[in-house]
Write an enzyme that holds these catalytic residues in place. Structure first.
Site, short mmCIF file in Angstrom:
data_model
loop_
_atom_site.label_atom_id
_atom_site.label_comp_id
_atom_site.label_asym_id
_atom_site.label_seq_id
_atom_site.Cartn_x
_atom_site.Cartn_y
_atom_site.Cartn_z
N GLY A 53 0.77 -1.24 0.00
CA GLY A 53 0.00 0.00 0.00
C GLY A 53 0.79 1.28 0.00
CD GLU A 108 1.38 0.34 7.42
OE1 GLU A 108 0.97 0.47 6.25
OE2 GLU A 108 1.13 -0.65 8.12
CG ASP A 109 -1.22 1.80 3.21
OD1 ASP A 109 -0.99 1.44 4.38
OD2 ASP A 109 -1.80 1.06 2.39
CG ASP A 112 -8.59 0.21 10.17
OD1 ASP A 112 -9.26 0.68 11.09
OD2 ASP A 112 -9.10 -0.54 9.31
CE LYS A 140 -10.11 3.35 7.26
NZ LYS A 140 -10.56 1.98 6.94
CG PHE A 161 -12.50 0.10 2.23
CD1 PHE A 161 -11.62 -0.71 2.93
CD2 PHE A 161 -12.40 0.13 0.84
CE1 PHE A 161 -10.68 -1.47 2.28
CE2 PHE A 161 -11.45 -0.64 0.18
CZ PHE A 161 -10.59 -1.44 0.91
CB VAL A 162 -9.84 5.36 1.85
CG1 VAL A 162 -10.70 6.34 2.60
CG2 VAL A 162 -8.71 4.84 2.73
CG ASP A 168 -5.57 -3.47 -2.22
OD1 ASP A 168 -5.24 -3.03 -1.09
OD2 ASP A 168 -5.90 -4.65 -2.40
NE ARG A 174 -2.03 -2.84 -4.55
CZ ARG A 174 -2.14 -3.03 -3.24
NH1 ARG A 174 -2.06 -2.01 -2.42
NH2 ARG A 174 -2.32 -4.24 -2.75
P1 5GP Z 1 -4.40 -1.95 10.84
O1 5GP Z 1 -3.43 -3.04 11.17
O2 5GP Z 1 -4.01 -0.60 11.36
O3 5GP Z 1 -5.80 -2.33 11.29
O4 5GP Z 1 -4.52 -1.90 9.29
C1 5GP Z 1 -3.46 -1.42 8.51
C2 5GP Z 1 -3.50 -1.98 7.10
O5 5GP Z 1 -4.83 -2.31 6.71
C3 5GP Z 1 -3.04 -0.94 6.11
O6 5GP Z 1 -1.66 -1.01 5.90
C4 5GP Z 1 -3.85 -1.29 4.87
O7 5GP Z 1 -3.17 -2.28 4.13
C5 5GP Z 1 -5.12 -1.89 5.40
N1 5GP Z 1 -6.24 -0.93 5.48
C6 5GP Z 1 -6.80 -0.37 6.57
N2 5GP Z 1 -7.82 0.45 6.27
C7 5GP Z 1 -7.90 0.42 4.92
C8 5GP Z 1 -8.77 1.11 3.99
O8 5GP Z 1 -9.67 1.89 4.31
N3 5GP Z 1 -8.53 0.85 2.67
C9 5GP Z 1 -7.56 -0.01 2.25
N4 5GP Z 1 -7.44 -0.17 0.93
N5 5GP Z 1 -6.74 -0.66 3.10
C10 5GP Z 1 -6.91 -0.44 4.43
#
Ligand code: 5GP
Length: 189
Positions: A53, A108-109, A112, A140, A161-162, A168, A174
């Protein structure tokens, strides 16, 4: 450059609309790059991008960083084809660089729940970097359950969700140059 910037986009049966424009993203990424250049001017940092990402964000960010620096990548398992996290993190590719004693900037992208960032920070710390700094383009913040320190954040976004700018949905989207959000009413902050 002729970028892919539709107003609406359909991806895997869902409709998305523009949430952050190309100009808004570039403006913010440039500011983060300038700040990193100032903060790390004598430290020769190494950027560690989290695949897949972060690849577009990191490539833009590095071009706004005007000091000597390096880059390496690691890869975590993604959401798969779903829009919600599985709650598990699996490492699919390790970094090649030796980061002991280095100033590491983890990129990181999106953060969440914070699980991936927490996992990565704990893992990289075990290699004894001189410093470890975290960057996420998106956060988020209402969703974040794990206590993670984010040193540079591009945008705080709602818990929806984005897609786009490297992010992606089931591997698609992407290549969109802007960030899109699922086309439902955005909750008031
Ligand atoms: P976390 O571990 O913080 O819950 O999630 C992080 C990863 O989840 C990010 O690096 C990404 O790959 C994915 N992710 C979380 N939210 C989104 C979203 O809204 N859209 C997309 N495409 N990926 C997300």
């Amino acid at each position: 450059m002729d970028l892919y910037t539709p107003e609406f986009v359909h991806c895997n049966g869902e409709k998305f609309r523009v949430y952050l424009t190309h100009e808004e993203i570039q403006d913010r990424v440039k500011k983060i790059g300038q700040k990193i250049s100032n903060d790390f001017y004598d430290r020769h940092p190494i950027f560690i991008g989290v695949l897949n990402g972060s690849f577009i964000f990191l490539s833009d960010l590095m071009r706004y960083v005007h000091i000597p620096c390096e880059v390496d990548f690691l890869k975590l398992s993604s959401y798969g084809d779903e829009k919600v996290s599985s709650g598990q993190v699996t490492e699919l590719k390790e970094i090649d660089a030796d980061i002991r004693g280095r100033h590491v900037i983890l990129v990181e992208d999106i953060v969440d729940t914070g699980l991936s960032m927490k996992f990565l920070i704990e893992k990289l710390k075990r290699s004894h970097p001189a410093s470890l700094t975290s960057v996420s383009l998106l956060h988020k913040s209402d969703q974040t359950q794990h206590n993670v320190q984010l040193d540079y954040v591009g945008f705080r976004i709602p818990s929806l969700f984005v897609l786009g700018y490297g992010l992606d949905f089931a591997q698609e989207g992407r290549n969109l140059a802007q960030i899109y959000i699922i086309d439902k009413k955005v909750p008031d902050n």
